[in-house]
Each structure stands twice: as structure tokens, then as C-alpha cells.
Design a protein around this motif. Structure first.
Motif, PDB file in Angstrom:
ATOM      1  N   LEU A  51       3.110   5.988  -2.867  1.00  0.00           N
ATOM      2  CA  LEU A  51       4.252   6.791  -3.320  1.00  0.00           C
ATOM      3  C   LEU A  51       4.287   6.890  -4.836  1.00  0.00           C
ATOM      4  O   LEU A  51       4.578   7.949  -5.393  1.00  0.00           O
ATOM      5  CB  LEU A  51       5.557   6.194  -2.796  1.00  0.00           C
ATOM      6  CG  LEU A  51       5.803   6.346  -1.313  1.00  0.00           C
ATOM      7  CD1 LEU A  51       7.060   5.584  -0.901  1.00  0.00           C
ATOM      8  CD2 LEU A  51       5.922   7.807  -0.931  1.00  0.00           C
ATOM      9  N   CYS A  80       0.832  -1.214   0.000  1.00  0.00           N
ATOM     10  CA  CYS A  80       0.000   0.000   0.000  1.00  0.00           C
ATOM     11  C   CYS A  80       0.861   1.257   0.000  1.00  0.00           C
ATOM     12  O   CYS A  80       0.569   2.223  -0.706  1.00  0.00           O
ATOM     13  CB  CYS A  80      -0.934   0.008   1.207  1.00  0.00           C
ATOM     14  SG  CYS A  80      -2.265  -1.188   1.091  1.00  0.00           S
ATOM     15  N   GLY A  81       1.921   1.250   0.785  1.00  0.00           N
ATOM     16  CA  GLY A  81       2.832   2.394   0.824  1.00  0.00           C
ATOM     17  C   GLY A  81       3.502   2.617  -0.509  1.00  0.00           C
ATOM     18  O   GLY A  81       3.631   3.756  -0.974  1.00  0.00           O
TER      19      GLY A  81
END
Length: 44
Positions: free
Chosen positions: A16, A11-12
Motif C-alpha cells: 500500500l 507485506c500488505g
């Protein structure tokens, strides 16, 4: 727990990547607006 950590990392990474894409799109739109503005100034 490992699956949850992997999910958070994924998810990160997606977040980004999305931010960079939106930043690039914003820059493209800004350049297009500047060209339109310059063309309008030349045709006054």
C-alpha cells in the motif's frame, strides 16, 4: 501461525505504501510534462 500473519500484514502495508509513492511520482511527472507543454506553447 502468528509470524505468518504478521508477515502478511507487513507485506500488505509495504504494498500500500508503494502504491501511494508511485501515484505521487506519477502526479509529479504529469505536472512536469504539463509545464513543458505550456513552455513549448508559449515559444511557438
Amino acid at each position: 501461525m502468528k509470524k505468518f500473519t504478521a508477515f502478511l500484514m507487513l507485506c500488505g502495508f509495504i504494498a500500500l505504501t508503494g502504491c501511494n509513492t508511485m501515484k505521487g511520482a506519477g502526479q509529479d511527472i504529469q505536472r512536469g510534462g504539463e509545464k513543458l507543454e505550456n513552455a513549448a506553447d508559449r515559444n511557438k
